[in-house]
Enzyme design. Structure first.
Site, PDB file in Angstrom:
ATOM      1  CE  LYS A  47      33.513  24.419  -4.419  1.00 47.07           C
ATOM      2  NZ  LYS A  47      34.128  23.882  -5.634  1.00 47.07           N
ATOM      3  NE  ARG A  69      -2.667  -1.754   3.091  1.00 52.27           N
ATOM      4  CZ  ARG A  69      -3.171  -1.791   4.317  1.00 52.27           C
ATOM      5  NH1 ARG A  69      -4.153  -0.984   4.660  1.00 52.27           N
ATOM      6  NH2 ARG A  69      -2.681  -2.628   5.210  1.00 52.27           N
ATOM      7  CG  ASN A 125      -0.688  -0.746   7.275  1.00 53.43           C
ATOM      8  OD1 ASN A 125       0.269  -1.483   7.450  1.00 53.43           O
ATOM      9  ND2 ASN A 125      -1.740  -0.739   8.073  1.00 53.43           N
ATOM     10  CE1 TYR A 156       5.844  -7.975  14.589  1.00 54.48           C
ATOM     11  CE2 TYR A 156       4.013  -6.431  14.369  1.00 54.48           C
ATOM     12  CZ  TYR A 156       4.477  -7.713  14.618  1.00 54.48           C
ATOM     13  OH  TYR A 156       3.592  -8.710  14.877  1.00 54.48           O
ATOM     14  N   GLY A 157       9.725  -3.815  12.031  1.00 55.95           N
ATOM     15  CA  GLY A 157      10.467  -2.776  11.321  1.00 55.95           C
ATOM     16  C   GLY A 157       9.637  -1.565  10.954  1.00 55.95           C
TER      17      GLY A 157
HETATM   18  C1  UD1 Z   1       0.655  -9.502  13.899  1.00 58.59           C
HETATM   19  C2  UD1 Z   1       0.135 -10.320  15.063  1.00 58.59           C
HETATM   20  C3  UD1 Z   1      -1.076  -9.641  15.668  1.00 58.59           C
HETATM   21  C4  UD1 Z   1      -0.712  -8.217  16.099  1.00 58.59           C
HETATM   22  C5  UD1 Z   1      -0.134  -7.463  14.927  1.00 58.59           C
HETATM   23  C6  UD1 Z   1       0.373  -6.118  15.372  1.00 58.59           C
HETATM   24  C7  UD1 Z   1       0.645 -12.592  14.437  1.00 58.59           C
HETATM   25  C8  UD1 Z   1       0.112 -13.877  13.989  1.00 58.59           C
HETATM   26  N1  UD1 Z   1      -0.218 -11.612  14.609  1.00 58.59           N
HETATM   27  O1  UD1 Z   1      -0.344  -9.399  12.919  1.00 58.59           O
HETATM   28  O2  UD1 Z   1      -1.548 -10.358  16.781  1.00 58.59           O
HETATM   29  O3  UD1 Z   1      -1.850  -7.561  16.597  1.00 58.59           O
HETATM   30  O4  UD1 Z   1       0.980  -8.180  14.363  1.00 58.59           O
HETATM   31  O5  UD1 Z   1       0.724  -5.344  14.268  1.00 58.59           O
HETATM   32  O6  UD1 Z   1       1.834 -12.454  14.646  1.00 58.59           O
HETATM   33  N2  UD1 Z   1       6.599 -10.192   8.851  1.00 58.59           N
HETATM   34  C9  UD1 Z   1       7.680 -10.869   8.331  1.00 58.59           C
HETATM   35  N3  UD1 Z   1       7.480 -12.039   7.689  1.00 58.59           N
HETATM   36  C10 UD1 Z   1       6.242 -12.594   7.540  1.00 58.59           C
HETATM   37  C11 UD1 Z   1       5.129 -11.889   8.075  1.00 58.59           C
HETATM   38  C12 UD1 Z   1       5.345 -10.701   8.731  1.00 58.59           C
HETATM   39  O7  UD1 Z   1       8.815 -10.418   8.436  1.00 58.59           O
HETATM   40  O8  UD1 Z   1       6.150 -13.671   6.959  1.00 58.59           O
HETATM   41  C13 UD1 Z   1       6.828  -8.918   9.543  1.00 58.59           C
HETATM   42  C14 UD1 Z   1       6.240  -7.749   8.798  1.00 58.59           C
HETATM   43  O9  UD1 Z   1       7.168  -7.155   7.946  1.00 58.59           O
HETATM   44  C15 UD1 Z   1       5.857  -6.819   9.952  1.00 58.59           C
HETATM   45  C16 UD1 Z   1       5.554  -7.770  11.093  1.00 58.59           C
HETATM   46  O10 UD1 Z   1       6.190  -8.974  10.788  1.00 58.59           O
HETATM   47  O11 UD1 Z   1       6.920  -5.990  10.337  1.00 58.59           O
HETATM   48  C17 UD1 Z   1       4.072  -7.972  11.319  1.00 58.59           C
HETATM   49  O12 UD1 Z   1       3.482  -8.478  10.160  1.00 58.59           O
HETATM   50  P1  UD1 Z   1       1.949  -8.225   9.850  1.00 58.59           P
HETATM   51  O13 UD1 Z   1       1.568  -9.057   8.689  1.00 58.59           O
HETATM   52  O14 UD1 Z   1       1.674  -6.776   9.798  1.00 58.59           O
HETATM   53  O15 UD1 Z   1       1.291  -8.770  11.188  1.00 58.59           O
HETATM   54  P2  UD1 Z   1      -0.025  -9.602  11.344  1.00 58.59           P
HETATM   55  O16 UD1 Z   1       0.290 -11.034  11.101  1.00 58.59           O
HETATM   56  O17 UD1 Z   1      -1.106  -8.980  10.603  1.00 58.59           O
END
Ligand code: UD1
Ligand code: CA
Length: 482
Positions: free
Chosen positions: A356, A20, A232, A106-107
């Site tokens: 400069k 997005r 996002n 998270y990043g």
């Molecule tokens: C996850 C949590 C959820 C929480 C939410 C907060 C799980 C199953 N769920 O949701 O409970 O409320 O975060 O934001 O963990 N990422 C990877 N590799 C992957 C998937 C994700 O590196 O295969 C990283 C993403 O880049 C991101 C983070 O993990 O930084 C979270 O991924 P995202 O898909 O946003 O989290 P959800 O699974 O939706």
């Protein structure tokens, strides 16, 4: 090992795609306050004293890894984005030493404060938990995994939005995705399956695995849920930017900086500002900029990687990049100090002056319309309006040196490389192509010739008469008097 000395490893999950953002740049590299989102997580990990920092990369891995290259940061590639549980396993494979607590970040949540993380880790250790979940509370937590509390307030389950019942969807306490685990987590995580609505490997399943062996899982609740706000899309990004800017600016205001219209300025978090500095509206301060006590930064000025010493005044609409301004100097309005400009104390730079790679010693004055490139100028030298150091011959740049106490007349061109001795004078309009000895006066321009009666003959020409009579009545009168 005591609670305080047990090592802490940090895994930063940053493999997700972030479609997005609609960008060629990986989501986690989009900057907030001048620093890529994922770099905020790395910085927090380092400030916590992490033994090892591992960034899990996937989408745009090469770019993310290139942006974060630095000692103490390792990378683990997640081949396919199969969920947070799989991302954790990828990262954990790079944790070879063991025996540490593991913090997961998270990043894309750059607002998390280091103090919060410190409290989270401390709470985890003090309570002897196997897993601690950082949670927040929102009136509507749609999208997040929800926290189901059990006996004694411990966390019983985390249920994902997709898997939640209506009653669970009404829960306001949510999982931020930040956790502290004990050293068992990498081994336990191997047992995570993907039997859920999303068909993903959920890191949250570690909770059940800990429970199954009788371990404690607890929550640590944020007082400000905004700390785990992620972005996002680019709308979300501006929200984060706004919050970070308010934090940074509030910090400066509280430490004695005057900022009259805070919402109009942008200050990156790498910038240092002393007490009693005044920042006028519309100012941008970037990179490794340092502003010392009592200085003023005028409206709409942009400073990047520059140093402004005590009491200096940068007037409106000035642009500084890798420049240094000495104490008590004044610069602008509309000045441009380019890389390598170093001004001593009490230097005066006026409007439309560009410098400069120029070293101007104390008390040098260049008040108007000048270009000073690749030149060293001694103290108290006066640079006249319109002075140009012609530093470029079409192929090479050349270095010049002007002594102290020199007077450079207006509209002088110094054809580089040139050496001008101390206390020399240069007559206005000179094109200086030879060096000038100390104390000498140089004139280098065509000799003036006055041609008597020339104007009368010029205007007397028949083809100019009409213009003279229609448009220049004063001159027409003057002609009649001749
Ligand atoms: C996850 C949590 C959820 C929480 C939410 C907060 C799980 C199953 N769920 O949701 O409970 O409320 O975060 O934001 O963990 N990422 C990877 N590799 C992957 C998937 C994700 O590196 O295969 C990283 C993403 O880049 C991101 C983070 O993990 O930084 C979270 O991924 P995202 O898909 O946003 O989290 P959800 O699974 O939706
Ligand atoms: Ca998701």
């Amino acid at each position: 090992m005591t609670e305080q000395t047990r090592p802490l490893d940090v895994l930063i999950l940053a493999a997700g795609q972030g479609t997005r953002m609609k960008s060629a740049l990986p989501k986690v590299l989009h900057p907030v306050a001048g620093r890529p989102m994922v770099a905020w997580a790395v910085k927090a990990a380092q400030e916590l004293g992490a033994r090892k920092v591992v960034v899990v990369t996937g989408h745009g891995a090469e770019k993310v890894e290139a942006a974060l290259q630095q000692p103490g940061v390792a990378f683990a590639r997640q081949q396919q984005q199969l969920g947070t549980g799989d991302a954790f396993l990828s990262g954990a494979s790079a944790l070879t030493e063991g025996g540490a607590d593991i913090l997961v970040l998270y990043g894309d949540t750059p607002l998390l404060r280091v103090e919060t993380l410190r409290d989270l880790v401390a709470s985890h250790r003090e309570r002897g938990s196997a897993m601690t979940v950082l949670t927040g509370e929102l009136p509507d937590a749609t999208g997040y995994g929800r926290i189901v509390r059990g006996e004694g307030g411990e966390v019983e389950r985390i249920v994902e939005q997709k898997d939640a019942t209506d009653a669970e969807k009404a829960i306001g306490e949510f999982n931020s995705g930040v956790y502290v685990f004990d050293e068992q987590a990498p081994e336990l995580a191997k047992k995570i399956g993907n039997d859920n609505k999303a068909g993903e490997y959920y890191l949250t399943d570690l909770l059940g695995l800990y429970h199954a062996q009788g371990d404690h899982v607890r929550a640590f609740k944020l007082s400000d849920p905004n700390e785990v706000l992620g972005a996002n899309d680019r709308v979300g990004l501006t929200e984060l930017e706004g919050i970070v800017q308010r934090r940074i600016i509030e910090g400066h205001l509280r430490s004695g900086v005057s900022i009259s219209l805070p919402h109009t300025v942008l200050i990156e978090d790498t910038v240092q500002i002393g007490r009693d500095v005044t920042i006028e509206p519309g100012v941008l301060l970037r990179g490794q900029t340092v502003i010392a006590e009592g200085a003023t930064i005028g409206a709409y000025s942009v400073l990047t990687d520059s140093v402004v010493h005590e009491g200096a005044v940068i007037k409106a609409h000035s642009v500084l990049e890798q420049a240094e301004v000495g104490a008590g100097s004044d610069v602008g309005p509309f000045a441009r100090l380019r890389p390598g400009s170093v001004l001593g104390e009490g230097v005066h730079i006026g409007n439309f002056v560009e410098t400069k790679n120029a070293r101007l010693a104390a008390g040098v004055k260049a008040g108007h319309l000048a270009y000073l490139g690749d030149v060293e100028i001694g103290e108290e030298t006066n640079v006249g309006a319109g002075t140009i150091v012609a530093n470029f011959d079409g192929i090479n740049k050349h270095q010049s040196k002007v002594g102290a106490g020199v007077f450079i007349g207006s509209n002088t061109t110094l054809i580089a490389p040139r050496v001008v001795g101390d206390a020399a004078f240069i007559a206005g309009g000179s094109a200086i192509h030879d060096d000038i000895p100390e104390g000498a006066m140089a004139v280098a321009r065509g000799k003036q010739r006055n041609v008597e009666g020339w104007a009368r003959r010029y205007w007397a020409a028949p083809e100019r008469r009409e213009k003279l009579e229609k448009k220049l009545p004063w001159l027409a009168g003057w002609m009649k008097r001749q």
